[in-house]
Scaffold this active site. Structure first.
Site, short mmCIF file in Angstrom:
data_model
loop_
_atom_site.label_atom_id
_atom_site.label_comp_id
_atom_site.label_asym_id
_atom_site.label_seq_id
_atom_site.Cartn_x
_atom_site.Cartn_y
_atom_site.Cartn_z
N ASP A 35 0.81 -1.22 0.00
CA ASP A 35 0.00 0.00 0.00
C ASP A 35 0.85 1.27 0.00
O ASP A 35 0.50 2.26 -0.62
CB ASP A 35 -0.90 0.03 1.24
N GLU A 116 -27.33 -15.16 -11.89
CA GLU A 116 -26.56 -14.26 -11.01
C GLU A 116 -27.34 -14.06 -9.72
O GLU A 116 -28.56 -14.15 -9.72
CB GLU A 116 -26.44 -12.85 -11.64
N LYS A 118 -29.26 -11.89 -6.98
CA LYS A 118 -29.96 -10.60 -7.05
C LYS A 118 -29.51 -9.77 -5.85
O LYS A 118 -29.92 -10.02 -4.72
CB LYS A 118 -31.47 -10.79 -7.05
N ASP A 120 -28.99 -6.76 -3.26
CA ASP A 120 -29.93 -5.81 -2.68
C ASP A 120 -29.26 -4.46 -2.50
O ASP A 120 -28.74 -4.13 -1.44
CB ASP A 120 -30.42 -6.36 -1.33
N GLU A 176 -25.38 -3.02 -10.05
CA GLU A 176 -25.88 -2.68 -8.73
C GLU A 176 -24.78 -2.06 -7.88
O GLU A 176 -23.68 -2.61 -7.80
CB GLU A 176 -26.39 -3.97 -8.06
N TYR A 228 -24.24 -6.16 -14.25
CA TYR A 228 -25.09 -7.28 -14.67
C TYR A 228 -25.86 -6.97 -15.94
O TYR A 228 -26.82 -7.68 -16.26
CB TYR A 228 -26.03 -7.73 -13.56
N LYS A 317 -37.19 -15.04 -6.20
CA LYS A 317 -36.94 -14.40 -4.90
C LYS A 317 -36.88 -15.41 -3.76
O LYS A 317 -37.58 -16.42 -3.78
CB LYS A 317 -38.05 -13.38 -4.61
N CYS A 411 -34.40 -4.62 39.29
CA CYS A 411 -34.31 -5.88 38.56
C CYS A 411 -35.58 -6.71 38.77
O CYS A 411 -35.98 -6.95 39.91
CB CYS A 411 -33.09 -6.66 39.04
N CYS A 414 -34.53 -9.98 40.95
CA CYS A 414 -34.04 -9.97 42.33
C CYS A 414 -34.30 -8.65 43.04
O CYS A 414 -33.87 -8.46 44.18
CB CYS A 414 -32.54 -10.30 42.37
N CYS A 429 -28.15 -4.84 36.31
CA CYS A 429 -28.64 -5.20 37.64
C CYS A 429 -27.46 -5.23 38.59
O CYS A 429 -26.43 -5.82 38.29
CB CYS A 429 -29.31 -6.58 37.58
N CYS A 435 -28.41 -12.33 42.23
CA CYS A 435 -29.55 -12.32 41.31
C CYS A 435 -29.67 -13.69 40.64
O CYS A 435 -28.73 -14.14 39.98
CB CYS A 435 -29.33 -11.22 40.27
S1 IVH Z 1 -31.20 -7.23 -14.34
C1 IVH Z 1 -33.61 -6.07 -17.54
N1 IVH Z 1 -29.67 -8.48 -12.64
O1 IVH Z 1 -33.21 -5.78 -9.34
C2 IVH Z 1 -33.21 -6.51 -16.23
N2 IVH Z 1 -31.11 -6.77 -11.82
O2 IVH Z 1 -36.10 -5.85 -9.79
C3 IVH Z 1 -32.83 -5.40 -15.36
N3 IVH Z 1 -30.91 -6.35 -9.43
O3 IVH Z 1 -33.51 -2.60 -10.73
C4 IVH Z 1 -32.20 -5.78 -14.14
N4 IVH Z 1 -29.33 -7.83 -9.03
O4 IVH Z 1 -31.61 -3.02 -9.07
C5 IVH Z 1 -30.61 -7.54 -12.80
N5 IVH Z 1 -28.21 -9.62 -11.24
C6 IVH Z 1 -29.16 -8.69 -11.41
C7 IVH Z 1 -29.64 -7.90 -10.35
C8 IVH Z 1 -30.63 -6.95 -10.59
C9 IVH Z 1 -30.11 -6.89 -8.51
C10 IVH Z 1 -31.92 -5.31 -9.14
C11 IVH Z 1 -31.80 -4.07 -9.98
C12 IVH Z 1 -33.11 -3.92 -10.66
C13 IVH Z 1 -34.02 -4.73 -9.81
C14 IVH Z 1 -35.18 -5.26 -10.62
#
Ligand code: IVH
Length: 676
Positions: A35, A116, A118, A120, A176, A228, A317, A411, A414, A429, A435
Site C-alpha cells: 500500500d 446471477e 440478485k 440488494d 448494482e 449485470y 426471490k 431488577c 431480584c 442489575c 440475582c
Molecule cells: S437485471 C432487464 N440483474 O433488481 C433486467 N437486476 O427488480 C434489469 N438487481 O432494478 C435488471 N441484481 O436493481 C438484474 N443480477 C441482477 C440484479 C438486478 C439486482 C436489481 C436491480 C433492478 C431490480 C429489478
C-alpha cells in the site's frame, strides 16, 4: 505554462500504473504492490497535477476523492430504459417462466440461462465514451434518473476509464451499487456511537450513500459495484450472449459477480437457486434472490419486453426476511453480567420459514428512537442466524396508542437496583450472583461448549437446578450433584442423569484459558483468556497480579485490567475459585509444543507496510501456526498487521472493523498463545 514532455509522459505512466493497481486491489482482490508504494504513486501524480492543473482529466485516479457539494441532482434521460424484473416467488412460478420462454421461442431443448445473485442495492447506469467514465446515473423511474457522477467516481472498484482496447464508442454498463454487510454493520455502529440515525438495512444505506449531494460523504461509505447488464451501445459490439458480454467488460476492468454462471434448463436454474440459497448468509453482501436471464442475446431480442419487465429474465426471490406482526409486550431479560435487555414478545409470525415469537429491542434508547409501543404493528427481521430484531413500527391508522414504554428501576428477578453503565446506554442489575438470573446465566456460560464444555447441561436444566436451590454457583455442579438427585428432575431419566454426571466429571480436565473464559469475568472473552493464560502460565500469578502487571498483557487495557483486578479481590469469587479447585478442576500448566501448529488455525492475517523482519519470514511463522496469510483485506480478515508507511489497507481494515496490530501487537499475540 508549457508542460515539459517528460512530465506529460510521467503523468500518463503514473495513471496507467495506478489504474492497474487499483484494479488488482479492488476488483481482483489481489494487490501487486504494498500500500505504501501505491500511496507514493498517487501522491506523485497529485503533486504533478497540482503544478500543472491543465493536465487534470476527469478520468485521472486523483479525481475519486469527492468534489464540491451539489445543490440538486440533474436529471438523466435513459435512452435505453432501465427495466425492472418480474418475480417468481416459488418454484411453480419459475417453471411457468421457463415454459413461457420455450413456447415463445418455439424451442424444445433446454434454454441456457445466465444466473446471477440478485443483489440488494440500487441499480445504476455508467456511461463510458471512448472508454472514459462520463456519467453515472440512478435508475429513477427507469426513464429518468439522477445524475450521481461525482458519487459513483468515489467507488473504488468502478473504473474511471476502461482497460485494454476494443470497447464500443459509447458503452453503458448497468449494475448494482451495494454495501457489503460488514461495512454496513460498522457504519451503523459508528452512527449509534455518535447518537445518529442508523440505516434499517444495507440497501437503504447504499441508496442513502449514493444519493448524497456531498460526494465527500459518499467517499467515506464502503460501496461496491457489480455489472449485470448494458444500456446504450454504439460504435462496436460486445458478444452474442449475456454471459460473454459480461465477461468481456470484466476484461476491461469492470467488477462482475464471481457467482455468474450459465445453467441449462429449469433443472439447472433450480440447482443454482438451491446452491446460492444454501450459501446465502455466507456471502459478504445481502441478496434477496437470484436472477435468470436467457443467455442468447438474439433470443432476448425476439422475446422482447412486456410493459416494464423483459420477458427474457426473472427474479426468483427468496422468502422475505421481514414480516409484520403485533407487539404483545416488552419483557426484561437479565444477562450473565447483569445487562438488562428489553425483549419484544410478538404475536407468532413466520419469517423466512421460522416462527418468531421474540425479538431483541436492544435498549431503552433504541425503543425511544424507534417510538415502539406495546400494541403496535411492527416489522420483524431475521437474517441468517442473528437474533430477530424489531426494525420499525408500521404507521398506525388509529390515533390511540399505548403510552411510551418505561424501563423499570429495579431488577425484575431480584429487585436489586438497576444502574447505568459507564457509557450510559446499558442498564445493569447490581445484584451480581445474588440475582438468580445472573446466577443461571453464569452457570450456563461456565458449562458452554467453548468454556468447560459440559455436554447435556442445557439451559432448561440449569434453570431448574437454580430454581430448586440445588446449585448456586458453578462449583456446586461438582460438589452437590449426583445421579440419584439428577434423575429426580423433570425430563431426566437414570440414563441421562448418569451421562450428565460423567460429562461433569470429564469437564474437570481442562485448560487454563478455558477455565478463565468460563469464569465469565466481564470483557474477558476467549482471546483475552488465551492471552492471560499465555502471559501468566498459572492461576496464582494471575489472581494476585497488580493492575500494572495486568496492563502488560497484550490486548489488555485499563478497563479489562480493572474488571480482572476487582473480580479476583471479591471474597465470594475467591471462594468459588477455591471450591472449583478443591472439586478437582485441573489443567496442564504449560502448553504442549505439538499443539502449537494449530494455535492460529482458521485465522486470516494480512501484512502491510514495512516490517522489521522479512515478510516471508513472518508469513512462514504464521502459517506454521495454522494461520492463513492473505494479500488483501476483506471482511474475513481477522488481523491486519501494520508496519510503517501502511496505506489504504489500513483504511480498508478500519472501515471493515478488522483488528489492527502493530508489530509489537503481533509479537504480543504470538506470546499470548505461547508461540513466541
Ligand atoms: S437485471 C432487464 N440483474 O433488481 C433486467 N437486476 O427488480 C434489469 N438487481 O432494478 C435488471 N441484481 O436493481 C438484474 N443480477 C441482477 C440484479 C438486478 C439486482 C436489481 C436491480 C433492478 C431490480 C429489478
Amino acid at each position: 505554462m508549457q508542460v515539459p514532455l517528460a512530465t506529460l509522459e510521467r503523468v500518463h505512466e503514473l495513471r496507467n500504473q495506478i489504474d492497474q493497481h487499483n484494479y488488482h486491489y479492488y476488483v481482483l482482490d489481489d494487490p501487486l504492490i504494498p500500500d505504501s508504494e501505491f500511496d507514493r504513486l498517487l501522491s506523485e501524480l497529485q503533486e504533478l497535477e497540482a503544478c500543472y492543473p491543465e493536465l487534470i482529466t476527469p478520468d485521472s485516479p486523483t479525481q475519486r476523492v469527492g468534489a464540491q457539494p451539489l445543490e440538486y441532482f440533474a436529471e438523466v434521460l435513459h435512452k435505453v430504459p432501465m427495466l425492472s424484473l418480474s418475480n417468481a416467488l416459488n418454484d411453480q412460478e419459475l417453471e411457468d417462466f421457463d415454459r413461457r420462454v420455450r413456447e415463445r421461442l418455439e424451442v424444445a431443448f433446454p434454454i441456457i440461462y445466465a444466473a446471477e445473485p440478485k443483489l440488494d442495492g440500487l441499480a445504476v447506469n455508467l456511461r463510458y465514451e471512448s472508454g472514459v467514465l462520463v456519467q453515472g446515473a440512478t435508475r429513477g423511474d427507469g426513464i429518468t434518473g439522477e445524475d450521481v457522477t461525482q458519487n459513483v467516481r468515489t467507488i473504488p472498484s468502478i473504473p474511471l476509464r476502461l482497460m485494454g482496447s476494443g470497447w464500443p464508442e459509447v458503452l453503458e454498463v448497468r449494475g448494482e451499487v451495494y454495501m457489503p454487510t460488514a461495512g454496513f454493520r460498522k457504519l451503523n455502529l459508528d452512527a449509534l456511537a455518535k447518537g445518529e440515525k442508523t440505516f434499517a438495512n444495507p440497501r437503504n444505506a447504499a441508496a442513502g450513500s449514493l444519493r448524497q449531494l456531498d460526494s465527500r460523504i459518499t467517499t467515506q461509505r464502503p460501496l461496491e459495484f457489480v455489472c449485470y447488464g448494458f444500456g446504450e451501445l454504439s460504435g462496436g459490439d460486445l458478444a452474442s450472449t449475456h454471459s460473454a458480454a459480461v465477461h468481456k467488460v470484466a476484461a476491461w476492468g469492470m467488477p462482475i459477480s464471481p457467482e455468474l454462471q450459465s445453467v441449462a434448463g429449469l433443472s439447472g436454474c433450480r440447482r443454482y437457486f438451491d446452491a446460492i440459497n444454501e450459501r446465502r448468509f455466507e456471502l459478504d453482501y445481502e441478496i434477496d434472490g437470484v436472477v435468470f436471464k436467457v443467455d442468447s442475446l438474439q433470443h432476448q431480442r425476439s422475446l422482447g419486453t412486456l410493459s416494464r419487465a423483459p420477458r427474457w429474465a426473472v427474479a426468483r426471490k427468496f422468502p422475505p426476511q421481514e414480516e409484520a406482526t403485533r407487539l404483545l409486550g416488552i419483557d426484561i431479560q437479565v444477562g450473565r453480567t447483569g445487562a438488562i435487555t428489553p425483549v419484544a414478545r410478538l404475536e407468532p409470525v413466520s419469517v423466512a420459514g421460522v416462527t418468531v415469537t421474540n425479538a431483541t429491542l436492544h435498549n431503552a434508547d433504541e425503543i425511544r428512537r424507534k417510538d415502539i409501543r406495546v400494541g403496535d404493528r411492527v416489522i420483524v427481521r431475521r437474517a441468517g442466524d442473528v437474533i430477530p430484531q424489531v426494525v420499525r413500527v408500521v404507521p398506525q391508522d388509529s390515533g390511540t396508542r399505548e403510552p411510551e414504554f418505561v424501563m423499570p428501576s429495579h431488577c425484575p428477578e431480584c429487585q436489586s437496583e438497576l444502574i447505568r453503565d459507564g457509557d450510559g446506554v446499558v442498564l445493569r442489575c447490581s445484584g451480581g450472583l445474588f440475582c438468580p438470573a445472573q446466577r443461571k446465566e453464569a452457570i450456563k456460560h461456565f458449562a458452554s461448549r467453548r468454556a468447560l464444555d459440559i455436554e447435556g447441561l442445557g439451559d432448561k436444566l440449569v434453570d431448574q437446578l437454580v430454581d430448586k436451590g440445588l446449585v448456586e454457583s458453578p462449583a456446586d455442579l461438582y460438589l452437590k450433584l449426583n445421579p440419584e438427585l439428577l434423575a429426580g428432575l423433570e425430563r431426566m431419566g437414570p440414563k441421562s442423569a448418569k451421562n450428565l454426571c460423567d460429562a461433569i466429571e470429564k469437564s474437570k480436565t481442562t485448560t487454563l484459558a478455558r477455565f478463565l473464559y468460563a469464569l465469565g469475568i466481564r470483557e474477558v472473552g476467549e482471546s483475552t483468556a488465551h492471552s492471560l493464560a499465555g502471559f501468566f502460565g498459572n492461576l496464582q500469578a494471575l489472581t494476585t497480579a497488580e493492575r500494572e502487571t495486568l496492563l502488560q498483557v497484550p490486548d489488555i487495557g485499563p478497563i479489562v485490567a480493572d474488571h480482572l483486578y476487582t473480580f479476583f479481590r471479591q471474597q465470594h469469587n475467591q471462594e468459588v475459585l477455591d471450591d472449583l479447585l478443591a472439586a478437582g478442576i485441573s489443567w496442564k500448566e504449560v502448553d504442549q509444543p505439538e499443539a502449537k501448529q494449530t494455535l492460529l488455525a482458521g485465522k486470516t492475517l494480512v501484512l502491510t507496510g514495512t516490517l522489521s523482519r522479512p515478510r516471508a519470514e513472518i508469513k512462514e511463522q504464521l502459517q506454521a501456526l495454522g494461520a492463513k496469510v492473505s494479500g488483501s483485506v476483506s471482511a474475513k480478515t481477522d488481523y491486519l498487521v501494520v508496519g510503517t508507511d501502511a496505506g489504504s489497507k489500513l483504511d480498508k481494515a478500519q472501515n471493515l472493523g478488522v483488528t489492527v496490530l502493530d508489530e509489537s501487537g503481533l509479537e504480543a499475540l504470538l506470546r499470548s498463545i505461547g508461540a513466541a
